[in-house]
Design a protein around this motif. Structure first.
Motif, PDB file in Angstrom:
ATOM      1  N   LEU A 271     -48.467  31.934  -7.621  1.00 18.24           N
ATOM      2  CA  LEU A 271     -47.647  32.871  -7.206  1.00 18.24           C
ATOM      3  C   LEU A 271     -47.334  32.189  -5.702  1.00 18.24           C
ATOM      4  CD1 LEU A 271     -48.705  36.121  -8.455  1.00 18.24           C
ATOM      5  CD2 LEU A 271     -46.444  34.966  -8.992  1.00 18.24           C
ATOM      6  N   THR A 272     -48.317  32.094  -4.916  1.00 19.23           N
ATOM      7  CA  THR A 272     -47.937  31.697  -3.487  1.00 19.23           C
ATOM      8  C   THR A 272     -47.618  30.450  -3.239  1.00 19.23           C
ATOM      9  OG1 THR A 272     -50.139  32.837  -2.837  1.00 19.23           O
ATOM     10  CG2 THR A 272     -49.298  31.302  -1.263  1.00 19.23           C
ATOM     11  N   ALA A 273     -47.701  29.322  -4.029  1.00 18.50           N
ATOM     12  CA  ALA A 273     -46.978  28.151  -4.022  1.00 18.50           C
ATOM     13  C   ALA A 273     -45.567  28.017  -4.503  1.00 18.50           C
ATOM     14  CB  ALA A 273     -47.707  27.016  -4.809  1.00 18.50           C
ATOM     15  N   VAL A 274     -45.207  28.909  -5.500  1.00 21.39           N
ATOM     16  CA  VAL A 274     -43.756  29.066  -5.973  1.00 21.39           C
ATOM     17  C   VAL A 274     -42.988  30.051  -4.932  1.00 21.39           C
ATOM     18  CG1 VAL A 274     -42.265  29.865  -7.849  1.00 21.39           C
ATOM     19  CG2 VAL A 274     -44.499  28.938  -8.467  1.00 21.39           C
ATOM     20  N   GLY A 275     -43.694  31.094  -4.236  1.00 16.97           N
ATOM     21  CA  GLY A 275     -42.925  31.826  -3.761  1.00 16.97           C
ATOM     22  C   GLY A 275     -42.834  30.964  -2.112  1.00 16.97           C
ATOM     23  N   TYR A 276     -43.460  30.079  -1.636  1.00 12.32           N
ATOM     24  CA  TYR A 276     -43.481  29.253  -0.645  1.00 12.32           C
ATOM     25  C   TYR A 276     -42.311  28.239  -0.934  1.00 12.32           C
ATOM     26  CZ  TYR A 276     -45.107  26.782   3.633  1.00 12.32           C
ATOM     27  OH  TYR A 276     -45.301  26.304   4.864  1.00 12.32           O
TER      28      TYR A 276
ATOM     29  N   CYS B  16     -39.610  28.700  -2.842  1.00 15.70           N
ATOM     30  CA  CYS B  16     -38.316  29.572  -2.806  1.00 15.70           C
ATOM     31  C   CYS B  16     -37.950  29.551  -1.281  1.00 15.70           C
ATOM     32  CB  CYS B  16     -38.682  31.105  -3.212  1.00 15.70           C
ATOM     33  SG  CYS B  16     -38.794  31.098  -5.029  1.00 15.70           S
ATOM     34  N   LEU B  17     -39.134  29.914  -0.331  1.00 20.49           N
ATOM     35  CA  LEU B  17     -38.599  30.080   0.971  1.00 20.49           C
ATOM     36  C   LEU B  17     -38.048  28.508   1.573  1.00 20.49           C
ATOM     37  CD1 LEU B  17     -41.591  32.049   2.976  1.00 20.49           C
ATOM     38  CD2 LEU B  17     -39.201  32.748   2.351  1.00 20.49           C
ATOM     39  N   GLU B  18     -38.788  27.601   1.194  1.00 23.84           N
ATOM     40  CA  GLU B  18     -38.278  26.334   1.493  1.00 23.84           C
ATOM     41  C   GLU B  18     -36.839  25.948   0.953  1.00 23.84           C
ATOM     42  OE1 GLU B  18     -42.433  24.047   2.089  1.00 23.84           O
ATOM     43  OE2 GLU B  18     -41.570  24.072   0.058  1.00 23.84           O
ATOM     44  N   ALA B  19     -36.604  26.300  -0.255  1.00 25.04           N
ATOM     45  CA  ALA B  19     -35.640  25.993  -1.103  1.00 25.04           C
ATOM     46  C   ALA B  19     -34.346  26.709  -0.334  1.00 25.04           C
ATOM     47  CB  ALA B  19     -35.348  26.279  -2.418  1.00 25.04           C
ATOM     48  N   GLY B  20     -34.500  28.013  -0.020  1.00 25.49           N
ATOM     49  CA  GLY B  20     -33.415  28.890   0.662  1.00 25.49           C
ATOM     50  C   GLY B  20     -33.239  28.410   2.195  1.00 25.49           C
ATOM     51  N   ALA B  21     -34.476  28.263   2.882  1.00 27.83           N
ATOM     52  CA  ALA B  21     -34.206  27.778   4.296  1.00 27.83           C
ATOM     53  C   ALA B  21     -33.428  26.368   4.400  1.00 27.83           C
ATOM     54  CB  ALA B  21     -35.504  27.626   4.837  1.00 27.83           C
ATOM     55  N   THR B  22     -33.611  25.646   3.392  1.00 27.60           N
ATOM     56  CA  THR B  22     -32.882  24.084   3.412  1.00 27.60           C
ATOM     57  C   THR B  22     -31.622  24.236   3.322  1.00 27.60           C
ATOM     58  OG1 THR B  22     -35.164  22.974   2.549  1.00 27.60           O
ATOM     59  CG2 THR B  22     -33.122  22.040   2.380  1.00 27.60           C
TER      60      THR B  22
ATOM     61  N   ALA C   2     -38.070  16.978  -2.564  1.00 31.54           N
ATOM     62  CA  ALA C   2     -38.999  17.246  -1.129  1.00 31.54           C
ATOM     63  C   ALA C   2     -39.629  18.482  -1.638  1.00 31.54           C
ATOM     64  CB  ALA C   2     -38.075  17.260   0.027  1.00 31.54           C
ATOM     65  N   VAL C   3     -38.723  19.456  -1.915  1.00 32.64           N
ATOM     66  CA  VAL C   3     -39.230  20.976  -2.321  1.00 32.64           C
ATOM     67  C   VAL C   3     -40.419  20.894  -3.450  1.00 32.64           C
ATOM     68  CG1 VAL C   3     -38.402  23.127  -3.295  1.00 32.64           C
ATOM     69  CG2 VAL C   3     -37.432  21.955  -1.561  1.00 32.64           C
ATOM     70  N   ALA C   4     -39.994  19.823  -4.527  1.00 33.64           N
ATOM     71  CA  ALA C   4     -40.900  20.136  -5.409  1.00 33.64           C
ATOM     72  C   ALA C   4     -42.251  19.518  -5.040  1.00 33.64           C
ATOM     73  CB  ALA C   4     -40.374  19.178  -6.771  1.00 33.64           C
ATOM     74  N   PHE C   5     -42.401  18.279  -4.526  1.00 36.78           N
ATOM     75  CA  PHE C   5     -43.648  17.817  -3.928  1.00 36.78           C
ATOM     76  C   PHE C   5     -44.347  18.628  -2.989  1.00 36.78           C
ATOM     77  CE2 PHE C   5     -41.876  13.714  -5.657  1.00 36.78           C
ATOM     78  CZ  PHE C   5     -42.681  13.332  -6.391  1.00 36.78           C
TER      79      PHE C   5
ATOM     80  N   ALA D  73     -46.039  21.059  -4.845  1.00 40.67           N
ATOM     81  CA  ALA D  73     -47.300  20.491  -5.602  1.00 40.67           C
ATOM     82  C   ALA D  73     -48.518  20.460  -4.305  1.00 40.67           C
ATOM     83  CB  ALA D  73     -47.084  19.089  -5.878  1.00 40.67           C
ATOM     84  N   VAL D  74     -47.868  19.868  -3.245  1.00 36.89           N
ATOM     85  CA  VAL D  74     -49.018  19.678  -2.221  1.00 36.89           C
ATOM     86  C   VAL D  74     -49.811  21.313  -1.771  1.00 36.89           C
ATOM     87  CG1 VAL D  74     -49.510  19.008   0.223  1.00 36.89           C
ATOM     88  CG2 VAL D  74     -47.980  17.556  -1.093  1.00 36.89           C
ATOM     89  N   PHE D  75     -48.854  22.043  -1.660  1.00 34.47           N
ATOM     90  CA  PHE D  75     -49.457  23.431  -1.368  1.00 34.47           C
ATOM     91  C   PHE D  75     -50.079  24.055  -2.319  1.00 34.47           C
ATOM     92  CE2 PHE D  75     -48.282  27.822   0.178  1.00 34.47           C
ATOM     93  CZ  PHE D  75     -49.178  27.911   1.493  1.00 34.47           C
ATOM     94  N   ALA D  76     -49.861  23.905  -3.431  1.00 27.04           N
ATOM     95  CA  ALA D  76     -50.486  24.470  -4.661  1.00 27.04           C
ATOM     96  C   ALA D  76     -51.932  24.049  -4.898  1.00 27.04           C
ATOM     97  CB  ALA D  76     -49.770  24.348  -6.023  1.00 27.04           C
TER      98      ALA D  76
END
Length: 294
Positions: A150-155, A157-163, A179-182, A185-188
């Motif tokens: 949940l934390t990784a997917v939520g993060y 969402c923030l990255e996609a929206g902010a981009t 970039a958002v997908a990778f 993966a890194v954050f997860a």
């Protein structure tokens, strides 16, 4: 008249500080990296985004963070009394009911603000809210696997929206999407770096995280994972040899610290160094756009 104005100004300033304190711990771990990621990742018709757009990015990220953090911190104020007494609820700056009112008021604010930038940004905001409810109100944070996912997917969402807010298009292009997908993966696979500094408190309240369940494995995963991701990301974004060596070397130091230094104070410092590593990783798409994008 002047004393009343000064008194009002002091009260307003106190309210603003209260809101900031809800998000203070996320400035280095989320607000700064996501802002830099959005600026680095977004395609621009002009090489330098206008200053007002940068402010919009920060505001968009921050109000979503504020909404999430309030929702998270009203779930178990007793934990913060032990671990983080300077937060607004344990310090008595605001009541739990008033905080909840602000949290739900921010839902339509975030959605309306997001709708100004198009459907994908609105979808990112709505998805982030759904994940926030799952994480906080439905207890997703209590279990290691669901917490990380949940934390990784939520993060993400923030990255996609902010981009999208940062860019000149209402949609992500292929480079931004990769970039958002990778980044997800890194954050997860490394986000438990932030759990080491809270290990004592998590054990006290019985929260099940990777760090509390498998402490040795969690540290080994940082020792191996951060350098490996450093190498992979350097290759993915075609970073030159000198910069790649420096980034991989720094990642090795960061990963090694979690294994070698295991005190609470050392874990806090390691978490800060990890946040810097993660921030640098967020800038790599800008390297590719600058040198290779046509």
């Amino acid at each position: 008249m002047l004393p009343q104005a000064l008194d009002s100004g002091c009260r307003i300033g106190r309210h603003i500080m209260t809101l900031f304190l809800f998000t203070k711990s996320d400035v280095l771990t989320t607000l700064l990296p996501v802002t830099l990621f959005a600026l680095a990742n977004a395609p621009h018709s002009h090489p330098h985004p206008h200053a007002t757009r940068i402010l919009e990015i920060i505001i968009w990220i921050w109000i979503h963070l504020l909404k999430f953090d309030i929702s998270n911190q009203i779930q178990d104020p007793e934990e913060d009394k032990r671990n983080k007494p300077d937060r607004p609820l344990p310090s008595g700056r605001i009541t739990a009911q008033n905080a909840a009112d602000v949290r739900w008021l921010l839902v339509p604010v975030c959605l309306m603000f997001s709708a100004m930038y198009g459907g994908q940004t609105l979808a990112s905001s709505a998805c982030f809210e759904a994940l926030s409810i799952w994480y906080n109100e439905f207890g997703g944070h209590k279990f290691a696997l669901s917490k990380n996912i949940l934390t990784a997917v939520g993060y993400t969402c923030l990255e996609a929206g902010a981009t999208i807010v940062a860019g000149s298009s209402p949609c992500l292009d292929s480079i931004s999407a990769h970039a958002v997908a990778f980044s997800c993966a890194v954050f997860a696979t490394t986000l438990h770096a932030q759990d080491f500094k809270d290990e004592e408190g998590d054990r006290f309240i019985g929260r099940r995280t990777l760090v509390t369940l498998f402490p040795t494995f969690a540290r080994i995963s940082m020792l191996i994972g951060v350098p490996l991701w450093s190498f992979f990301l350097s290759r993915l974004w075609n970073v030159d040899s000198i910069c790649s060596i420096a980034f991989i070397a720094y990642g090795t130091v960061v990963g090694g610290r979690f294994m070698v230094y295991r005190t609470a104070s050392a874990d806090k410092q390691s978490c800060k160094l990890y946040s810097l590593w993660f921030t640098i990783a967020h800038l790599l798409p800008a390297y590719w756009r600058f040198f290779y994008s046509t």
